[in-house]
Scaffold this motif. Sequence first.
Motif, PDB file in Angstrom:
ATOM      1  N   SER A   1       0.840  -1.190   0.000  1.00 35.88           N
ATOM      2  CA  SER A   1       0.000   0.000   0.000  1.00 35.88           C
ATOM      3  C   SER A   1       0.876   1.240   0.000  1.00 35.88           C
ATOM      4  N   SER A   2       0.280   2.332  -0.484  1.00 40.92           N
ATOM      5  CA  SER A   2       0.965   3.623  -0.446  1.00 40.92           C
ATOM      6  C   SER A   2       0.404   4.425   0.717  1.00 40.92           C
ATOM      7  N   GLY A   3       1.064   5.475   1.077  1.00 40.22           N
ATOM      8  CA  GLY A   3       0.586   6.462   2.047  1.00 40.22           C
ATOM      9  C   GLY A   3       0.169   5.953   3.390  1.00 40.22           C
ATOM     10  N   PRO A   4       1.001   5.489   4.276  1.00 39.27           N
ATOM     11  CA  PRO A   4       2.439   5.286   4.127  1.00 39.27           C
ATOM     12  C   PRO A   4       2.729   3.972   3.407  1.00 39.27           C
ATOM     13  N   THR A   5       3.907   3.877   2.825  1.00 44.55           N
ATOM     14  CA  THR A   5       4.292   2.656   2.122  1.00 44.55           C
ATOM     15  C   THR A   5       4.413   1.518   3.126  1.00 44.55           C
ATOM     16  N   GLN A   6       3.645   0.460   2.894  1.00 49.75           N
ATOM     17  CA  GLN A   6       3.670  -0.722   3.736  1.00 49.75           C
ATOM     18  C   GLN A   6       3.578  -1.957   2.855  1.00 49.75           C
ATOM     19  N   TYR A   7       4.121  -3.057   3.372  1.00 49.17           N
ATOM     20  CA  TYR A   7       4.065  -4.344   2.687  1.00 49.17           C
ATOM     21  C   TYR A   7       3.392  -5.339   3.615  1.00 49.17           C
ATOM     22  N   TYR A   8       2.745  -6.337   3.023  1.00 41.46           N
ATOM     23  CA  TYR A   8       1.974  -7.301   3.781  1.00 41.46           C
ATOM     24  C   TYR A   8       2.269  -8.717   3.272  1.00 41.46           C
TER      25      TYR A   8
ATOM     26  N   PHE B 243       4.528  -4.744   7.267  1.00 42.57           N
ATOM     27  CA  PHE B 243       5.915  -4.309   7.428  1.00 42.57           C
ATOM     28  C   PHE B 243       5.999  -2.834   7.071  1.00 42.57           C
ATOM     29  N   HIS B 244       6.375  -2.021   8.041  1.00 43.87           N
ATOM     30  CA  HIS B 244       6.457  -0.572   7.872  1.00 43.87           C
ATOM     31  C   HIS B 244       7.912  -0.151   8.062  1.00 43.87           C
ATOM     32  N   ALA B 245       8.391   0.800   7.252  1.00 40.74           N
ATOM     33  CA  ALA B 245       9.802   1.214   7.287  1.00 40.74           C
ATOM     34  C   ALA B 245      10.219   1.729   8.666  1.00 40.74           C
ATOM     35  N   GLN B 246       9.401   2.523   9.320  1.00 36.60           N
ATOM     36  CA  GLN B 246       9.773   3.072  10.622  1.00 36.60           C
ATOM     37  C   GLN B 246       9.275   2.224  11.800  1.00 36.60           C
ATOM     38  N   LEU B 247       8.107   1.636  11.664  1.00 35.01           N
ATOM     39  CA  LEU B 247       7.491   0.916  12.779  1.00 35.01           C
ATOM     40  C   LEU B 247       7.868  -0.561  12.849  1.00 35.01           C
ATOM     41  N   GLY B 248       8.374  -1.121  11.768  1.00 36.02           N
ATOM     42  CA  GLY B 248       8.744  -2.530  11.754  1.00 36.02           C
ATOM     43  C   GLY B 248       7.563  -3.436  11.451  1.00 36.02           C
TER      44      GLY B 248
END
Length: 124
Positions: free
Chosen positions: A83-90, A108-113
């Motif tokens: 997803s975009s805004g914020p960029t996340q992967y699942y 998986f979030h770049a800042q939050l882990g």
Amino acid sequence: GLQLSLLETLSLGAVLRNISKEMFADDIDQYIPREVGVGLKYKVSTDIFISSDVYYDPIQHLNFRGGLSYTRDKVVALRVGASSGPTQYYAGIGIDLKPFRIDCSSSFHAQLGSSPQIACSYVF
């Protein structure tokens, strides 16, 4: 929300969230987003489908999500998405042992882990 099957392989969906503009109390520094979204689900084969949606949030504006699901023997489903805004992967796995179902996933979030999740359900 609303979902409509256009063809045997194609579905269209729409969702409105928080249309009544509900808010937290003034002393809470959070907001409940209002969103308007539309999406598509395309069934590539009996085992694979692709889904994608775009939604509008007045704070973050337009955002996109997409995913892929692969089902093996109608029991195990492997899923990935972004997803975009914020960029996340699942990523996730689902196990369908009728009448029980177990879904394990993580975002998986770049800042939050990583944020793992598990859901167990029973279908009557």
